[in-house]
Design a protein around this motif. Structure first.
Motif, PDB file in Angstrom:
ATOM      1  N   THR A 199       8.997  -0.777  11.430  1.00  0.00           N
ATOM      2  CA  THR A 199       8.403   0.198  10.521  1.00  0.00           C
ATOM      3  C   THR A 199       8.758  -0.101   9.065  1.00  0.00           C
ATOM      4  O   THR A 199       7.892  -0.082   8.184  1.00  0.00           O
ATOM      5  N   VAL A 200      10.015  -0.385   8.801  1.00  0.00           N
ATOM      6  CA  VAL A 200      10.445  -0.699   7.433  1.00  0.00           C
ATOM      7  C   VAL A 200       9.746  -1.959   6.926  1.00  0.00           C
ATOM      8  O   VAL A 200       9.217  -1.996   5.802  1.00  0.00           O
ATOM      9  N   VAL A 201       9.704  -2.990   7.752  1.00  0.00           N
ATOM     10  CA  VAL A 201       9.071  -4.247   7.339  1.00  0.00           C
ATOM     11  C   VAL A 201       7.571  -4.054   7.126  1.00  0.00           C
ATOM     12  O   VAL A 201       6.985  -4.633   6.203  1.00  0.00           O
ATOM     13  N   ALA A 202       6.934  -3.226   7.948  1.00  0.00           N
ATOM     14  CA  ALA A 202       5.502  -2.963   7.788  1.00  0.00           C
ATOM     15  C   ALA A 202       5.211  -2.295   6.449  1.00  0.00           C
ATOM     16  O   ALA A 202       4.234  -2.639   5.765  1.00  0.00           O
ATOM     17  N   VAL A 203       6.039  -1.343   6.072  1.00  0.00           N
ATOM     18  CA  VAL A 203       5.838  -0.667   4.783  1.00  0.00           C
ATOM     19  C   VAL A 203       5.997  -1.663   3.632  1.00  0.00           C
ATOM     20  O   VAL A 203       5.211  -1.660   2.673  1.00  0.00           O
ATOM     21  N   VAL A 204       6.993  -2.529   3.709  1.00  0.00           N
ATOM     22  CA  VAL A 204       7.188  -3.551   2.674  1.00  0.00           C
ATOM     23  C   VAL A 204       5.973  -4.472   2.611  1.00  0.00           C
ATOM     24  O   VAL A 204       5.492  -4.836   1.523  1.00  0.00           O
ATOM     25  N   PHE A 205       5.438  -4.859   3.758  1.00  0.00           N
ATOM     26  CA  PHE A 205       4.249  -5.717   3.841  1.00  0.00           C
ATOM     27  C   PHE A 205       3.066  -5.075   3.097  1.00  0.00           C
ATOM     28  O   PHE A 205       2.390  -5.727   2.278  1.00  0.00           O
ATOM     29  N   VAL A 206       2.832  -3.801   3.361  1.00  0.00           N
ATOM     30  CA  VAL A 206       1.715  -3.089   2.718  1.00  0.00           C
ATOM     31  C   VAL A 206       1.919  -3.027   1.205  1.00  0.00           C
ATOM     32  O   VAL A 206       0.973  -3.251   0.421  1.00  0.00           O
ATOM     33  N   LEU A 207       3.130  -2.738   0.765  1.00  0.00           N
ATOM     34  CA  LEU A 207       3.410  -2.654  -0.666  1.00  0.00           C
ATOM     35  C   LEU A 207       3.208  -3.998  -1.361  1.00  0.00           C
ATOM     36  O   LEU A 207       2.680  -4.063  -2.483  1.00  0.00           O
ATOM     37  N   LEU A 208       3.607  -5.070  -0.702  1.00  0.00           N
ATOM     38  CA  LEU A 208       3.430  -6.400  -1.297  1.00  0.00           C
ATOM     39  C   LEU A 208       1.955  -6.772  -1.404  1.00  0.00           C
ATOM     40  O   LEU A 208       1.516  -7.343  -2.407  1.00  0.00           O
ATOM     41  N   LEU A 209       1.181  -6.469  -0.366  1.00  0.00           N
ATOM     42  CA  LEU A 209      -0.257  -6.754  -0.430  1.00  0.00           C
ATOM     43  C   LEU A 209      -0.931  -5.925  -1.515  1.00  0.00           C
ATOM     44  O   LEU A 209      -1.816  -6.413  -2.224  1.00  0.00           O
ATOM     45  N   ASP A 210      -0.518  -4.672  -1.654  1.00  0.00           N
ATOM     46  CA  ASP A 210      -1.103  -3.820  -2.685  1.00  0.00           C
ATOM     47  C   ASP A 210      -0.777  -4.353  -4.079  1.00  0.00           C
ATOM     48  O   ASP A 210      -1.634  -4.358  -4.970  1.00  0.00           O
ATOM     49  N   ARG A 211       0.446  -4.807  -4.275  1.00  0.00           N
ATOM     50  CA  ARG A 211       0.826  -5.375  -5.570  1.00  0.00           C
ATOM     51  C   ARG A 211       0.004  -6.627  -5.884  1.00  0.00           C
ATOM     52  O   ARG A 211      -0.461  -6.818  -7.015  1.00  0.00           O
ATOM     53  N   PHE A 212      -0.206  -7.473  -4.879  1.00  0.00           N
ATOM     54  CA  PHE A 212      -1.007  -8.681  -5.090  1.00  0.00           C
ATOM     55  C   PHE A 212      -2.446  -8.321  -5.449  1.00  0.00           C
ATOM     56  O   PHE A 212      -3.041  -8.909  -6.358  1.00  0.00           O
ATOM     57  N   ARG A 213      -3.018  -7.333  -4.752  1.00  0.00           N
ATOM     58  CA  ARG A 213      -4.393  -6.910  -5.039  1.00  0.00           C
ATOM     59  C   ARG A 213      -4.527  -6.430  -6.482  1.00  0.00           C
ATOM     60  O   ARG A 213      -5.492  -6.756  -7.171  1.00  0.00           O
TER      61      ARG A 213
END
Length: 404
Positions: free
Chosen positions: A379-393
């Motif tokens: 769960t923690v890693v998934a949230v980090v994944f989403v935040l990183l993709l959003d920052r890249f977008r």
């Protein structure tokens, strides 16, 4: 229509059969160790030793794939794994398979995993070209073959383990590698490679490119942690079946539920990669992957556990297919083999540690604590994944807006 490509269909057939054998081994090998030693910790050691060569040899194997090509690498890997896998039941039946020798043979077998997986992905542009959506669809179909195998292999393994014994099931896996070798040899033709070896840079060129990439570089840690946690989950499922149910068939159902979900997810990914932006689809998929795992933490009935595993697996192709499509199109063709083996290396580098930790937790703390660690970590890693993709977008949109 990519499914009209005969070479791709042959590749899918090879993947379907060989992965089915491997899925049987995912249950048969841990079950064999649990039956003969009674120790989840020793099971973790065996699984870690199998994963370790992929972590150590993943980057160097990129040079091998680049030099001899994806097709020859696949053929060599299949041919080598036939006698290695068959030697386990042969030595066991002769009373010669000590625990140290088992570790040596499993490690030798694991040496071929990273180059084989990378070659499967590298060969797709050679067969289909470099269009992002086409490659994403092909990856989803290839993953679908794997998920179909995950649906069929474990239940069959559970039945065969109950009737023949875990060691004898390993003969079937050896035969599937032989089938894959013959299929690729006869029906997947050699294609012109994208680049000569000298054009692809040095030994670490793929890893260097990956870590410097604006998208993949920040995701490197996420890839490492997510796959380590995935390995922990895979190690915990046979122990769940062994300790709570003492029935290999239950172990087969657990893996089959995951395979069924993955197959459904593959069908969804095949359609959605052409309609939903890749990073959006991956973001939704990773959250859906994490949340059902919390069902495994309390001591619940088998049916909710099977449903949770299926729901989690539905979301895995929704992550992998779009991300592999993006990676393929962001990578120069000359570097692609080394980049793929770099990704395999990142995906497996913490895997041995993950299964060792899982084995120790299962032996000393039990199933509830182990599943809580897995669910919380994912769960923690998934949230980090989403935040990183959003920052890249956001950065990509800002860069596009700033371009005259």
């Amino acid at each position: 229509m990519i499914l009209r490509n005969k070479s791709l269909l042959a590749l899918l057939a090879a993947e379907l059969v060989s992965r089915a054998g491997s899925q049987m081994t995912f249950l048969a090998l841990p079950w064999f160790v649990l039956v003969t030693t009674g120790s989840p910790a020793k099971m973790g050691i065996v699984l870690a030793v199998e994963l370790l060569p992929s972590a150590l040899l993943g980057v160097p194997s990129g040079t091998l794939v680049t030099r001899i090509g994806a097709r020859l690498t696949m053929l060599g890997s299949d041919l080598a794994r036939v006698p290695l896998m068959a030697s386990l039941p042969i030595l066991h039946s002769a009373g010669l398979l000590s625990f140290p020798l088992l570790l040596v043979l499993v490690a030798a077998f694991g040496c071929f995993n990273a180059p084989y997986f990378a070659s499967q992905r590298v060969i797709l542009p050679e067969l289909l070209g470099n269009d992002e959506q086409t490659i994403a669809q092909a990856n989803s179909v290839l993953e679908g073959a794997g998920q179909t195998s995950a649906l069929l292999g474990p239940p069959l393994a559970g039945v065969l383990i109950a009737t023949l014994g875990a060691a004898n099931v390993l003969y079937v896996d050896a035969a599937t590698f032989a089938f894959s070798f013959v299929t690729v040899l006869l029906f997947v033709p050699a294609r012109k490679r994208a680049a000569a070896p000298e054009e692809s840079g040095g030994l670490l060129a793929g890893m260097s490119f990956l870590l410097r990439d604006a998208l993949m570089g920040p995701l490197a840690t996420v890839i490492v942690l997510m796959n380590a946690l995935g390995q922990m989950l895979g190690a915990a499922l046979p122990v769940l079946a062994f300790q709570r149910y003492d029935d290999a068939r239950v172990g087969g159902w657990l893996f089959a539920a995951y395979g069924l979900g993955g197959l459904i997810g593959t069908a969804l990914a095949y359609k959605l990669v052409t309609k939903v932006p890749a990073l959006t689809l991956a973001s939704l998929g990773v959250l859906g992957f994490a949340l059902p795992l919390w069902v495994l933490v309390p001591h619940v009935a088998l049916v909710p556990i099977l449903a949770a595993l299926a729901l989690t697996a539905v979301c895995q192709p929704l992550i992998n297919a779009p991300m592999l499509g993006v990676i393929t199109t962001r990578t120069p063709p000359a570097l692609f083999p080394k980049v793929m083996t770099a990704i395999v290396t990142l995906a497996t580098i913490a895997g041995p540690l993950g299964v060792l930790v899982a084995g120790a937790l299962l032996e000393n703390e039990g199933l509830t604590v182990t599943f809580a660690v897995i669910a919380g970590g994912v769960t923690v890693v998934a949230v980090v994944f989403v935040l990183l993709l959003d920052r890249f977008r956001r950065r990509e949109l800002q860069a596009a807006a700033a371009t005259p």
